[in-house]
Design a protein around this motif. Structure first.
Motif, PDB file in Angstrom:
ATOM      1  N   TYR A 115       0.847  -1.211   0.000  1.00 40.34           N
ATOM      2  CA  TYR A 115       0.000   0.000   0.000  1.00 40.34           C
ATOM      3  C   TYR A 115       0.877   1.255   0.000  1.00 40.34           C
ATOM      4  N   GLN A 116       0.525   2.228  -0.883  1.00 42.04           N
ATOM      5  CA  GLN A 116       1.259   3.496  -0.953  1.00 42.04           C
ATOM      6  C   GLN A 116       0.293   4.671  -1.012  1.00 42.04           C
ATOM      7  N   SER A 117       0.627   5.750  -0.308  1.00 40.12           N
ATOM      8  CA  SER A 117      -0.186   6.968  -0.315  1.00 40.12           C
ATOM      9  C   SER A 117       0.463   7.993   0.608  1.00 40.12           C
ATOM     10  N   LEU A 118       0.111   9.282   0.423  1.00 35.79           N
ATOM     11  CA  LEU A 118       0.483  10.313   1.395  1.00 35.79           C
ATOM     12  C   LEU A 118      -0.743  10.604   2.246  1.00 35.79           C
ATOM     13  N   HIS A 119      -0.610  10.608   3.563  1.00 33.63           N
ATOM     14  CA  HIS A 119      -1.724  10.911   4.458  1.00 33.63           C
ATOM     15  C   HIS A 119      -1.406  12.207   5.210  1.00 33.63           C
ATOM     16  N   THR A 120      -2.356  13.109   5.270  1.00 36.13           N
ATOM     17  CA  THR A 120      -2.171  14.324   6.075  1.00 36.13           C
ATOM     18  C   THR A 120      -3.513  14.771   6.640  1.00 36.13           C
ATOM     19  N   THR A 121      -3.495  15.440   7.777  1.00 37.77           N
ATOM     20  CA  THR A 121      -4.724  15.976   8.383  1.00 37.77           C
ATOM     21  C   THR A 121      -4.583  17.494   8.495  1.00 37.77           C
ATOM     22  N   LEU A 122      -5.614  18.227   8.045  1.00 37.70           N
ATOM     23  CA  LEU A 122      -5.572  19.692   8.010  1.00 37.70           C
ATOM     24  C   LEU A 122      -6.702  20.299   8.824  1.00 37.70           C
ATOM     25  N   PHE A 123      -6.504  21.577   9.266  1.00 37.16           N
ATOM     26  CA  PHE A 123      -7.603  22.369   9.836  1.00 37.16           C
ATOM     27  C   PHE A 123      -8.271  23.095   8.671  1.00 37.16           C
ATOM     28  N   GLY A 124      -9.494  22.662   8.316  1.00 37.38           N
ATOM     29  CA  GLY A 124     -10.194  23.279   7.185  1.00 37.38           C
ATOM     30  C   GLY A 124     -10.927  24.541   7.595  1.00 37.38           C
ATOM     31  N   MET A 125     -11.863  24.981   6.731  1.00 38.22           N
ATOM     32  CA  MET A 125     -12.671  26.166   7.049  1.00 38.22           C
ATOM     33  C   MET A 125     -13.492  25.935   8.305  1.00 38.22           C
ATOM     34  N   HIS A 126     -13.644  26.987   9.121  1.00 42.14           N
ATOM     35  CA  HIS A 126     -14.359  26.942  10.417  1.00 42.14           C
ATOM     36  C   HIS A 126     -13.719  25.934  11.381  1.00 42.14           C
ATOM     37  N   GLY A 127     -12.416  25.606  11.179  1.00 44.61           N
ATOM     38  CA  GLY A 127     -11.719  24.693  12.104  1.00 44.61           C
ATOM     39  C   GLY A 127     -12.121  23.240  11.963  1.00 44.61           C
ATOM     40  N   VAL A 128     -12.763  22.879  10.825  1.00 34.11           N
ATOM     41  CA  VAL A 128     -13.196  21.485  10.609  1.00 34.11           C
ATOM     42  C   VAL A 128     -11.977  20.640  10.213  1.00 34.11           C
ATOM     43  N   PRO A 129     -11.715  19.499  10.894  1.00 39.02           N
ATOM     44  CA  PRO A 129     -10.564  18.658  10.517  1.00 39.02           C
ATOM     45  C   PRO A 129     -10.822  17.958   9.173  1.00 39.02           C
ATOM     46  N   ILE A 130      -9.801  17.941   8.303  1.00 39.09           N
ATOM     47  CA  ILE A 130      -9.917  17.271   6.999  1.00 39.09           C
ATOM     48  C   ILE A 130      -8.787  16.253   6.881  1.00 39.09           C
ATOM     49  N   GLU A 131      -9.164  15.003   6.584  1.00 39.96           N
ATOM     50  CA  GLU A 131      -8.149  13.967   6.325  1.00 39.96           C
ATOM     51  C   GLU A 131      -7.985  13.854   4.816  1.00 39.96           C
ATOM     52  N   ILE A 132      -6.749  13.964   4.323  1.00 41.80           N
ATOM     53  CA  ILE A 132      -6.515  13.886   2.882  1.00 41.80           C
ATOM     54  C   ILE A 132      -5.519  12.776   2.565  1.00 41.80           C
ATOM     55  N   GLN A 133      -5.878  11.968   1.536  1.00 42.35           N
ATOM     56  CA  GLN A 133      -4.966  10.945   1.012  1.00 42.35           C
ATOM     57  C   GLN A 133      -4.596  11.372  -0.408  1.00 42.35           C
ATOM     58  N   ILE A 134      -3.304  11.410  -0.718  1.00 38.19           N
ATOM     59  CA  ILE A 134      -2.842  11.801  -2.058  1.00 38.19           C
ATOM     60  C   ILE A 134      -2.097  10.613  -2.656  1.00 38.19           C
ATOM     61  N   ARG A 135      -2.513  10.167  -3.844  1.00 42.42           N
ATOM     62  CA  ARG A 135      -1.890   9.010  -4.473  1.00 42.42           C
ATOM     63  C   ARG A 135      -2.043   9.030  -5.983  1.00 42.42           C
ATOM     64  N   THR A 136      -1.275   8.194  -6.679  1.00 38.96           N
ATOM     65  CA  THR A 136      -1.396   8.086  -8.137  1.00 38.96           C
ATOM     66  C   THR A 136      -2.521   7.118  -8.471  1.00 38.96           C
ATOM     67  N   ARG A 137      -2.899   7.083  -9.748  1.00 44.31           N
ATOM     68  CA  ARG A 137      -3.966   6.177 -10.199  1.00 44.31           C
ATOM     69  C   ARG A 137      -3.589   4.720  -9.929  1.00 44.31           C
ATOM     70  N   GLU A 138      -2.313   4.418 -10.159  1.00 43.01           N
ATOM     71  CA  GLU A 138      -1.814   3.051  -9.951  1.00 43.01           C
ATOM     72  C   GLU A 138      -1.932   2.654  -8.469  1.00 43.01           C
ATOM     73  N   MET A 139      -1.575   3.601  -7.590  1.00 44.28           N
ATOM     74  CA  MET A 139      -1.676   3.340  -6.137  1.00 44.28           C
ATOM     75  C   MET A 139      -3.130   3.162  -5.716  1.00 44.28           C
TER      76      MET A 139
END
Length: 514
Positions: A115-139
């Protein structure tokens, strides 16, 4: 399937919560898409649905309420190549503030299953937590469809799998190896369960190679992850260049170096602290092989001892007669029969009679005792009831499945079978006996301050070692001490007792036997 009511409750709650979320999800999605366009990056932004089992695990594992988990919004960004993944990461970190300690790079350090991916958690608008996964089509395909999505059937070298595919293939190869080495299906399932969903730690080899291991792994797990032979011959380890116990759990970022010795063997005690399925399976397999080779060796010595009494030897027996006896005992090879004898499942005396019965002559009792060296390993043990030591007159009791248990000649526990040649065999100590043997002493002495220190000092002065000590007061004046001491032989024991007698106030010393 296992918790249908919990599943239904969470599913219904997710359905109710979904309506309130649509507007926020759309706004965040628009914001992320606009951010990528502004930076000139191509990528597909998807709102990610949380799986109900994932919600259930977080509620249980992190002790969080359903609302807290549903308030975290998940997004996946699919891009064309690995380089773009990191550029997108920089763009979203500029857009929203990242949460410290929540970034994971599974592209540089993939999980064991590929398994491959980049995982990060951000403070979105109004302080809402956002979990983001960034990966290629193959991944993305690999994550959704697993190893089967990229399985390569070609075996020519030009088309050998690389990167993620190679890791995936290596993982499956490891699972297959575990299956072959496992003693039974339950042992195999236990090993695979450990390896399927581990929390990882990342450690380094001395040359800087990164190794991924489950949380709680030890240097022994690391050694087996490097190579089976490294694990089997491991004797010590250095963690961050300092000597450390093999049982010490590894921390992420540590550099681990294994010290091995060519003749070393796995220690059964390792099974108490290893975490990975590979280590557990290979230790068990090595111990089984060790036990088998030791059982065959002891079985051969026992059988030759009995045959020697009839002026015969295994090598002198006719192959036809050996095959006939093997067929009678339903064994495929002579080694299997010798292993059974060594483990005490079959008696050497009875097998010898069957091997020689075609001559029609009666087999006499073997002359002289069988010499033991104390290094026979897993198939020879010393009775705890009478604790024999080199120099004592001894007898061997053959116990089914346990091999041979050495007792004192006078031990009461084997009184009934003492003269049964099918259960007991006369033993003697070889001249080259090695090792330390425990013996229990009972010491009566006048009660005084610093008693334990006095006893320990005397034993140490005679090069002995105290394994266990307990003390009772017989009356106000006399104390009774039970002392388990490890010694080399009877001469060494006599030296220890002489030192103990020299202590002021010692009334009586006796050796405890059954």
């Amino acid at each position: 399937a296992m918790h249908p009511m919990r599943s239904e409750h969470i599913r219904a709650a997710v359905k109710r919560a979904r309506g309130n979320r649509k507007e926020i999800v759309n706004k965040i999605e628009e914001s992320l898409t606009h951010c990528l366009a502004r930076e000139g990056l191509e990528g597909e932004v998807l709102g990610r649905e949380k799986h109900i089992y994932g919600i259930y695990q977080k509620m249980r594992g992190k002790r969080r309420a359903f609302n807290e988990i549903m308030d975290v919004y998940g997004f996946r960004i699919i891009v064309d190549k690995v380089d773009t993944c990191y550029r997108v990461l920089g763009a979203v970190h500029n857009l929203y503030k990242p949460l410290p300690g929540r970034f994971k790079d599974y592209i540089a350090i993939p999980k064991a299953n590929g398994y491959q991916s980049l995982h990060t958690t951000l403070f979105g608008m109004h302080g809402v937590p956002i979990e983001i996964q960034i990966r290629t089509r193959e991944m993305e395909e690999m994550a959704n469809n697993g190893i089967a999505a990229h399985w390569l059937y070609k075996s020519n070298e030009e088309d050998q799998p690389k990167g993620t595919h190679a890791r995936a293939r290596q993982w499956v190869k490891g699972v297959l190896e575990m299956q072959q080495r496992a003693g039974n299906s339950l042992e195999f399932i236990e090993s695979v369960k450990i390896d399927l969903f581990p929390d990882e730690v990342y450690v380094f080899t001395p040359k800087g190679r990164i190794m991924e291991l489950p949380k709680g792994s030890t240097a022994v797990d690391f050694a087996y992850a490097v190579h089976t032979d490294v694990g089997n011959t491991c004797i010590a380890c250095r963690i961050n260049r300092r000597l450390a116990p093999l049982s010490e759990p590894l921390q992420s970022g540590a550099t681990v170096e294994i010290v091995s010795a060519p003749g070393a063997r796995p220690n059964p005690a390792w099974l108490n602290f290893v975490v990975t399925g590979k280590a557990r399976t290979h230790i068990r397999h090595a111990l089984k092989l060790q036990r088998r080779s030791e059982s065959i060796s002891l079985g051969e010595r026992l059988l030759n001892k009995v045959l020697g009494g009839f002026d015969s030897h295994i090598d002198k027996l006719s192959p036809e007669r050996v095959q006939a006896v093997l067929a009678e005992y339903r064994q495929s090879a002579l080694e299997d029969l010798l292993e059974d004898i060594g483990l005490g499942n079959r008696m050497a005396y009875v097998v010898a009679r069957r091997l020689l019965s075609e001559s029609g002559e009666e087999l006499p009792s073997p002359e002289g005792p069988l010499a033991i060296r104390g290094t026979e390993g897993l198939v020879l043990s010393y009775a705890k009831c009478c604790t024999p030591i080199p120099g004592d007159p001894i007898v061997g009791h053959l116990s089914a499945g346990k091999g041979m248990v050495v007792h004192l000649d006078t031990c009461r526990n084997i009184g009934e079978v003492r003269h049964n040649p099918e259960k007991c065999i006369q033993l003697s100590w070889a001249k080259d006996v090695v090792g330390e043997f425990n013996v229990e002493l009972r010491i009566e002495l006048e009660h005084q301050r610093g008693l334990i220190a006095l006893l320990a000092g005397s034993v140490n002065a005679a090069d002995g070692n105290i394994e266990k000590i307990s003390m009772d007061e017989r009356d106000g004046r006399i104390s009774v001490v039970q002392l388990v001491v490890s010694v080399h032989d009877r001469v060494h024991l006599a030296r220890v007792i002489k030192k103990l007698r020299a202590i002021k106030g010692v009334v009586h010393i006796s050796r405890v036997r059954a």
